[in-house]
Design a protein around this motif. Structure first.
Motif, short mmCIF file in Angstrom:
data_model
loop_
_atom_site.label_atom_id
_atom_site.label_comp_id
_atom_site.label_asym_id
_atom_site.label_seq_id
_atom_site.Cartn_x
_atom_site.Cartn_y
_atom_site.Cartn_z
N ILE A 94 0.85 -1.18 0.00
CA ILE A 94 0.00 0.00 0.00
C ILE A 94 0.89 1.24 0.00
N ILE A 95 0.71 2.08 -1.00
CA ILE A 95 1.43 3.34 -1.10
C ILE A 95 0.45 4.47 -0.76
N GLY A 96 0.79 5.25 0.24
CA GLY A 96 -0.10 6.32 0.69
C GLY A 96 -0.21 7.45 -0.32
N PRO A 97 -1.00 8.48 0.00
CA PRO A 97 -1.22 9.58 -0.94
C PRO A 97 -0.04 10.54 -1.03
N ASN A 98 0.09 11.18 -2.19
CA ASN A 98 1.02 12.28 -2.41
C ASN A 98 2.47 11.94 -2.11
N LEU A 99 2.89 10.75 -2.56
CA LEU A 99 4.28 10.34 -2.44
C LEU A 99 4.88 10.15 -3.82
N ALA A 100 6.17 10.34 -3.92
CA ALA A 100 6.88 10.11 -5.18
C ALA A 100 7.92 9.02 -4.95
N LEU A 101 7.75 7.89 -5.61
CA LEU A 101 8.67 6.75 -5.50
C LEU A 101 9.35 6.59 -6.85
N GLU A 102 10.66 6.65 -6.89
CA GLU A 102 11.33 6.56 -8.18
C GLU A 102 12.66 5.83 -8.07
N GLY A 103 12.74 4.71 -8.76
CA GLY A 103 14.00 4.01 -8.90
C GLY A 103 14.62 4.35 -10.24
N THR A 104 15.40 3.43 -10.78
CA THR A 104 15.98 3.61 -12.11
C THR A 104 15.84 2.30 -12.87
N PRO A 105 15.98 2.33 -14.20
CA PRO A 105 15.91 1.07 -14.95
C PRO A 105 16.98 0.08 -14.51
N GLU A 106 18.12 0.57 -14.05
CA GLU A 106 19.21 -0.30 -13.63
C GLU A 106 19.09 -0.72 -12.17
N GLU A 107 18.29 0.00 -11.39
CA GLU A 107 18.12 -0.34 -9.98
C GLU A 107 16.71 0.02 -9.53
N PRO A 108 15.73 -0.80 -9.91
CA PRO A 108 14.35 -0.50 -9.53
C PRO A 108 14.15 -0.60 -8.02
N LEU A 109 13.26 0.23 -7.51
CA LEU A 109 12.89 0.13 -6.09
C LEU A 109 12.08 -1.15 -5.88
N VAL A 110 12.26 -1.79 -4.72
CA VAL A 110 11.54 -3.02 -4.42
C VAL A 110 10.85 -2.86 -3.07
N PHE A 111 9.56 -3.15 -3.02
CA PHE A 111 8.79 -3.08 -1.79
C PHE A 111 8.28 -4.48 -1.45
N ALA A 112 8.57 -4.94 -0.24
CA ALA A 112 8.27 -6.31 0.16
C ALA A 112 6.78 -6.53 0.34
N LYS A 113 6.40 -7.78 0.37
CA LYS A 113 5.00 -8.19 0.50
C LYS A 113 4.34 -7.52 1.71
N ASN A 114 3.16 -6.92 1.47
CA ASN A 114 2.32 -6.28 2.48
C ASN A 114 2.97 -5.04 3.12
N GLN A 115 4.02 -4.52 2.51
CA GLN A 115 4.65 -3.32 3.05
C GLN A 115 3.73 -2.12 2.86
N LYS A 116 3.73 -1.21 3.85
CA LYS A 116 2.90 0.00 3.80
C LYS A 116 3.81 1.22 3.85
N VAL A 117 3.63 2.12 2.90
CA VAL A 117 4.46 3.31 2.80
C VAL A 117 3.56 4.54 2.84
N PHE A 118 3.71 5.34 3.92
CA PHE A 118 2.85 6.52 4.07
C PHE A 118 3.63 7.81 4.24
N GLN A 119 4.96 7.72 4.28
CA GLN A 119 5.76 8.93 4.44
C GLN A 119 7.12 8.74 3.79
N PRO A 120 7.82 9.85 3.47
CA PRO A 120 9.15 9.73 2.86
C PRO A 120 10.11 8.97 3.78
N ASP A 121 11.06 8.25 3.17
CA ASP A 121 11.99 7.48 3.99
C ASP A 121 13.45 7.64 3.57
N GLY A 122 13.72 8.51 2.59
CA GLY A 122 15.10 8.72 2.17
C GLY A 122 15.65 7.63 1.29
#
Length: 389
Positions: free
Chosen positions: A354-382
């Motif tokens: 679950i990705i919360g509102p008004n967040l920007a998540l951006e990886g790269t084609p060479e290093e995509p971001l990965v979020f584990a099963k059932n992970q919840k993201v509601f705020q920036p994390d650096g």
């Protein structure tokens, strides 16, 4: 082939350290692929088309996702009165200095092979995604002089990693050994290297003899090692596969292989060639597209709810993309949600993320971001997640 002439062994205990966290709760064999499939669907479909009805599946530590997906095996016509799918409990990490455990390891294979009464046995893995014609492999084996056949595909050296297994080929076109790419000294063809596809074909009686010999040896050997030594000892027949192939043993390869399915040529070659790929059916409602949604060059599963924008991405079943959200060059697995106003670029979202509102998540084609099963993201994390203005 005629029913009963061929048995199969699929070992799901494959090395997965470079594809974590996607394999934290599942083996490579049940990783989702191309919007609706699991990797184990590919060998099972190939076996179904070859009329194979006795299959032994050796389970990993957690076999829940395997049994949930396969059920009775009816999808691949394996729910037979005789034969069928036989599952064996996890044994890969046991202490084989214990004579009883050691005997049990070989016994599971031997009992299956003897009861199958099959003339040949094919041994397959799941991390190589391909649409293999098993009947063609059997015909090639029967025409060859070696008791063992190994399957490969010629790939550019640039596509190989040093630890990837390859066939060391002789001038006669046989395989002298199975070695890492960094150690291959064989005869390369037009700058390409024969990538081994973790597939062996061998006479069942010959395989039984190899297992009995191994069970009586002073040093314990697992089946993959036994088969590699058989290639070395017998100069194996080498069957060249020429269709679509993707090896999915790293995050980058998993991402790239899924993205390649957005190219129609690859999609058709893998999934709709002479032999179709079958998977467990789920009767669900069609995907809903709101009037504000925009979807470009993407694969979507059933039951999705799309209010935002989806571009060059793969969405599995029951994914919800909220209003003003953007999913771009990403893989979003079953049951995940992207909140209002959020953007997800070059990312892999496992099931139930679950990705919360008004967040920007951006990886790269060479290093995509990965979020584990059932992970919840509601705020920036650096870590590639920032607040969206």
């Amino acid at each position: 082939m005629r029913k009963g002439d061929l048995a199969a062994i699929i070992d799901l205990n494959e090395k997965d350290d470079q594809i974590q966290p996607l394999t934290a709760a599942r083996p490579i064999g049940t990783l989702p692929f191309a919007g609706r499939y699991r990797l184990i669907d590919f060998p099972l479909s190939s076996l179904d088309h070859a009329n194979v009805r006795s299959v032994a599946i050796f389970l990993p530590k957690s076999g829940r996702s395997v049994t949930d997906h396969i059920r009775s095996g009816s999808t691949w016509n394996m729910d037979q009165i005789t034969g069928g799918i036989f599952t064996y409990p996890y044994m890969a990490g046991r202490d084989y200095e214990d004579p009883q455990l050691r005997a049990r390891y070989y016994d599971d294979y031997l009992q299956f092979l003897r009861k199958s009464s099959a003339q040949y046995t094919i041994i397959m893995g799941t991390q190589n995604v391909a649409n293999v014609d098993v009947d063609a492999i059997v015909a090639y084996h029967q025409a060859g002089e070696s008791p063992v056949t190994a399957v490969y595909k010629n790939l550019p050296e640039t596509a190989m990693q040093p630890e990837d297994l390859t066939l060391d080929m002789t001038e006669l076109g046989t395989a002298s050994s199975v070695v890492p790419a960094s150690e291959n000294r064989g005869h390369l063809k037009e700058g390409k290297i024969p990538a081994f596809m973790d597939i062996y074909l061998i006479g069942t009686i010959d395989l039984i003899d190899l297992l009995i010999d191994a069970s009586e040896a002073p040093t314990f050997k697992r089946l993959p090692q036994i088969m590699r030594e058989a290639v070395l000892q017998n100069n194996a027949n080498a069957f060249e596969y020429t269709g679509f192939l993707a090896k999915l043993n790293t995050i980058q390869r998993y991402y790239d292989a899924n993205m390649s399915m957005l190219e129609d040529q690859n999609y058709q070659a893998l999934l709709y060639s002479a032999n179709s790929i079958e998977t467990k059916n789920k009767n669900e409602i069609p995907t809903y597209f709101s009037t504000e949604s925009k979807v470009t060059n993407s694969l979507l599963g059933t039951g999705d709810f799309i209010e935002g924008d989806v571009n060059h991405s793969i969405l599995f079943r029951n994914v919800h993309i909220h209003r003003d959200a953007l999913v771009d060059h990403s893989i979003v697995m079953q049951g995940s949600k992207v909140g209002t106003g959020s953007s997800v670029k070059y990312a892999i979202l496992d099931k139930g993320v679950i990705i919360g509102p008004n967040l920007a998540l951006e990886g790269t084609p060479e290093e995509p971001l990965v979020f584990a099963k059932n992970q919840k993201v509601f705020q920036p994390d650096g870590k590639g997640v920032t607040a969206r203005a």
